[in-house]
Design a protein around this motif. Structure first.
Motif, PDB file in Angstrom:
ATOM      1  N   THR A  89      45.833  47.276  45.473  1.00 18.57           N
ATOM      2  CA  THR A  89      44.928  46.346  44.810  1.00 18.57           C
ATOM      3  C   THR A  89      43.784  47.116  44.159  1.00 18.57           C
ATOM      4  O   THR A  89      43.324  48.130  44.710  1.00 18.57           O
ATOM      5  N   PRO A  90      43.324  46.660  42.975  1.00 22.18           N
ATOM      6  CA  PRO A  90      42.182  47.340  42.359  1.00 22.18           C
ATOM      7  C   PRO A  90      40.919  47.242  43.211  1.00 22.18           C
ATOM      8  O   PRO A  90      39.971  47.988  42.995  1.00 22.18           O
ATOM      9  N   ARG A 115      48.856  41.629  42.825  1.00 23.88           N
ATOM     10  CA  ARG A 115      48.725  41.391  41.391  1.00 23.88           C
ATOM     11  C   ARG A 115      47.249  41.339  41.059  1.00 23.88           C
ATOM     12  O   ARG A 115      46.399  41.053  41.894  1.00 23.88           O
ATOM     13  N   TYR A 116      46.970  41.643  39.797  1.00 13.74           N
ATOM     14  CA  TYR A 116      45.581  41.831  39.402  1.00 13.74           C
ATOM     15  C   TYR A 116      44.722  40.602  39.692  1.00 13.74           C
ATOM     16  O   TYR A 116      43.610  40.706  40.200  1.00 13.74           O
ATOM     17  N   GLU A 117      45.250  39.403  39.382  1.00 17.38           N
ATOM     18  CA  GLU A 117      44.423  38.209  39.542  1.00 17.38           C
ATOM     19  C   GLU A 117      44.044  37.969  40.990  1.00 17.38           C
ATOM     20  O   GLU A 117      43.020  37.372  41.264  1.00 17.38           O
ATOM     21  N   SER A 133      43.674  51.528  45.856  1.00 12.27           N
ATOM     22  CA  SER A 133      43.694  51.453  44.392  1.00 12.27           C
ATOM     23  C   SER A 133      44.044  52.849  43.889  1.00 12.27           C
ATOM     24  O   SER A 133      43.798  53.840  44.574  1.00 12.27           O
ATOM     25  N   VAL A 138      42.488  48.694  35.121  1.00 13.93           N
ATOM     26  CA  VAL A 138      43.211  47.490  35.533  1.00 13.93           C
ATOM     27  C   VAL A 138      44.688  47.571  35.187  1.00 13.93           C
ATOM     28  O   VAL A 138      45.057  47.878  34.055  1.00 13.93           O
ATOM     29  N   SER A 140      48.364  45.158  35.776  1.00 16.40           N
ATOM     30  CA  SER A 140      48.699  43.763  36.071  1.00 16.40           C
ATOM     31  C   SER A 140      49.251  43.580  37.469  1.00 16.40           C
ATOM     32  O   SER A 140      49.125  42.519  38.058  1.00 16.40           O
TER      33      SER A 140
END
Ligand code: 6GU
Length: 243
Positions: A89-90, A115-117, A133, A138, A140
């Motif tokens: 995850t970012p 997932r990014y969202e 990360s 970023v 997706s």
């Protein structure tokens, strides 16, 4: 080392498993990679794995149930020590070579491609042992990050690289084990040249053709420092102070 990858895009990994280092690591039985389609762990007939975020906002969020079911089904088949559960995850801690070395000492890793969202925070809080990360930009989804971790870890496993020295003296590997005792001291690698000795008027440094190994070592140490100063001054700040 066993990598269990949980993803909504299992086909994404076909290419990287069929080429280069990971292919060799799998072929030599140093590594096995098991791909798990998150949708197989969905609870409804539509195989849905995401939902709209509480509190509103754009995008969709991975629901907790399929991820918990996927990880728990993998763990149920493990006899010995449980694998660490890594959420890509970012919002994670940024991967570096030290972290890669830690991970390479594990018997296995469960890699969750987020997932990014977003991923429901209960996954980070109560299922994952690590949130990682691969850098401050970023993507997706976590699939590329999972591939990065597998490649970086696999090449540290004994036997995977024919020539172990290469892994030790690469950029970022630590000085303790490096042959010259200095050039890989947390700096970038020195520049390399190969034939032809002159290309479009640009000559390879003469010292490299001189056969003088003491001079070559000194040149490489100085060039590694210059390259690091130019491209990664932050690494110079972090050097051990005694040197
Ligand atoms: Cl692990 N995931 C996503 N979606 N974006 C990233 C990342 C991971 N690392 C850097 N950017």
């Amino acid at each position: 080392m066993i990598f269990d990858v949980i993803t909504i895009f299992p086909e994404f990994f076909c290419g990287i498993l069929e080429h280069g280092l990971l292919k060799r690591a799998i072929g030599g039985s140093y590594v096995s990679i098991r791909l798990h389609d998150l949708r197989d762990f969905a609870e409804d007939t539509h195989r849905s794995v995401d939902d709209r975020p509480f509190g509103g906002g754009p995008g969709m969020v991975f629901k907790p149930e399929p991820l918990f079911r996927a990880v728990e089904s993998i763990q149920a088949q493990q006899s010995g020590r449980r694998s660490r559960v890594v959420l890509l995850t970012p919002q994670g801690q940024v991967l570096n070579q030290r972290r890669v070395e830690q991970l390479s000492r594990e018997p296995g890793l469960i890699l969750i491609c987020g997932r990014y969202e977003g991923v429901d925070e209960r996954v980070a809080a109560h299922l994952a042992t690590d949130e990682i990360s691969i850098g401050d930009y970023v993507l997706s989804g976590g699939e590329l990050a999972a591939a990065v971790i597998m490649e970086a870890v696999a090449r540290l496993l004994p036997g995977v690289l024919g020539n172990q020295q290469s892994a030790i003296s690469d950029s970022f590997a630590m000085a303790a084990a490096s042959p010259g005792g200095g050039e890989a001291a947390g700096l970038l690698d020195f520049p390399q040249y190969t034939r032809p000795a002159e290309f479009r008027g640009w000559k390879a440094p003469e010292v490299l053709l001189s056969g003088n190994h003491q001079q070559i070592r000194e040149w490489r140490a100085q060039q590694a420092l210059a390259k690091t100063y130019k491209n990664r001054p932050d690494l110079i700040e972090r050097l051990p102070k005694e040197a």
